[in-house]
Design an enzyme around this catalytic site. Sequence first.
Site, short mmCIF file in Angstrom:
data_model
loop_
_atom_site.label_atom_id
_atom_site.label_comp_id
_atom_site.label_asym_id
_atom_site.label_seq_id
_atom_site.Cartn_x
_atom_site.Cartn_y
_atom_site.Cartn_z
N ARG A 1 88.78 60.87 6.77
CA ARG A 1 88.70 59.58 6.08
C ARG A 1 88.48 59.85 4.61
NH1 ARG A 1 84.61 60.88 3.80
NH2 ARG A 1 84.52 58.77 3.00
N ASP B 1 89.46 53.12 -2.98
CA ASP B 1 90.58 53.21 -2.04
C ASP B 1 91.85 52.66 -2.65
OD1 ASP B 1 87.98 53.08 -0.32
OD2 ASP B 1 89.55 54.14 0.80
N ASN C 1 86.78 49.38 -2.55
CA ASN C 1 86.06 50.57 -2.05
C ASN C 1 85.25 50.14 -0.83
OD1 ASN C 1 85.36 53.40 -2.32
ND2 ASN C 1 83.32 52.73 -2.94
N LYS C 2 84.56 51.07 -0.25
CA LYS C 2 83.80 50.85 0.98
C LYS C 2 82.96 49.57 0.92
CE LYS C 2 83.98 52.59 3.99
NZ LYS C 2 84.87 52.04 5.04
O1 MRU Z 1 86.51 54.15 5.52
P1 MRU Z 1 86.51 55.38 4.66
O2 MRU Z 1 85.41 56.33 4.99
O3 MRU Z 1 87.87 56.05 4.64
O4 MRU Z 1 86.23 54.83 3.21
C1 MRU Z 1 86.12 55.74 2.16
C2 MRU Z 1 85.76 55.13 0.87
O5 MRU Z 1 85.62 53.95 0.73
C3 MRU Z 1 85.68 56.08 -0.31
O6 MRU Z 1 84.71 55.66 -1.21
C4 MRU Z 1 87.05 56.12 -1.01
O7 MRU Z 1 88.06 56.41 -0.08
C5 MRU Z 1 87.08 57.11 -2.09
S1 MRU Z 1 87.13 58.74 -1.48
C6 MRU Z 1 87.37 59.84 -2.72
#
Ligand code: MRU
Length: 347
Positions: free
Chosen positions: A45, A238, A248-249
């Site tokens: 991920r 993202d 982002n998350k």
């Molecule tokens: O659901 P995930 O774990 O894939 O989400 C990841 C994030 O939101 C990160 O902050 C983002 O991908 C940046 S990673 C360099």
Amino acid sequence: MIRTIEWTDEGVVMIDQRRLPTHELYPIFKTHDEVAVAIEDMVVRGAPAIGVAAAMGIALGMKNSDAPSLDEFDRDFHRVCERLLVTRPTAVNLFWAVERMRWAFKHGRREGASIDEIRKQLVGEALDIHREDVESNHRMGSFGAELIPDNATVLTHCNAGSLATAGFGTALGVIYAAVEAGKKVRVYADETRPFLQGARLTAWELAKENIPVTVITDSMAGHFLKSGEVDCVIVGADRVAANGDVANKIGTYMVAIAAHENNVPFYVAAPLSTVDLSLNSGDQIPIESRADEEVTHFRGQQVAPEGVKVANPAFDVTPHRYVSAIITDAGVAREPYDTSLKALFER
Ligand code: MRU
């Protein structure tokens, strides 16, 4: 060094991020469908790592293709790409990486390459995407490190480190680069419910690098931002829209508001492969919705009543007005983002 994802003769090897921090396992994924499921299930991920996995998944799918003619090889290629494209919708790096693989495939076809030659070119392109990601993280790190004061306390959300990329990381890459430059940095890591990327992954990575880290629950971030002890927030992304809005998350938006309210700089570190200039604003970014069980259960233990209604958006969008700067692999962008981001692409 953490080996997030690697291409081997046996298949794609990925650290199983669902098992961290208690188990460090490196399963091998032998088909493109196994790689696709690994992306869906979050074995791998983080936006850049998902892009690399998709590219390697395509190279693997075509290595396994037994198409007897170029036309059938062509059909297999499109089928394999379509499978990887439907794994996760928010991180634009996935679509960007599939596009690069499509370009490599078309290039091979145009040059009159054989099936075997195209297979090799696809593996080469996936390895290039992997290598370039590590390089771009180091560039981002050196641009971003200048923004981190010495003796800094930095708050981060989710995991944007080596585990989320081909290596070194985006937001954590900036912290690693600051430390390499001789600065002292300590980190508050939001636990990041429901998948716990902060508590499980960021804390694991930082501890491995001997960087002092304190895990806090997401609801504590406002308290610490108000306390005056946090010098800045750094998160990954993202997808970044042309106007600087940042997906982002889930939970990032609340952190950005609390940072703004308390005059704490809020930085986003993301390579240009995460910037989607085709979208004018963050409202257009597709937000993934994940399984109810991620919310109703905590590490396998039921914590909500049977049958209760649940919402589980995996990402949120932080409006650009809360973003102090976007640290990219081509330089640092600031408001107005619609011109500063575009200018970085033209460099
Ligand atoms: O659901 P995930 O774990 O894939 O989400 C990841 C994030 O939101 C990160 O902050 C983002 O991908 C940046 S990673 C360099």
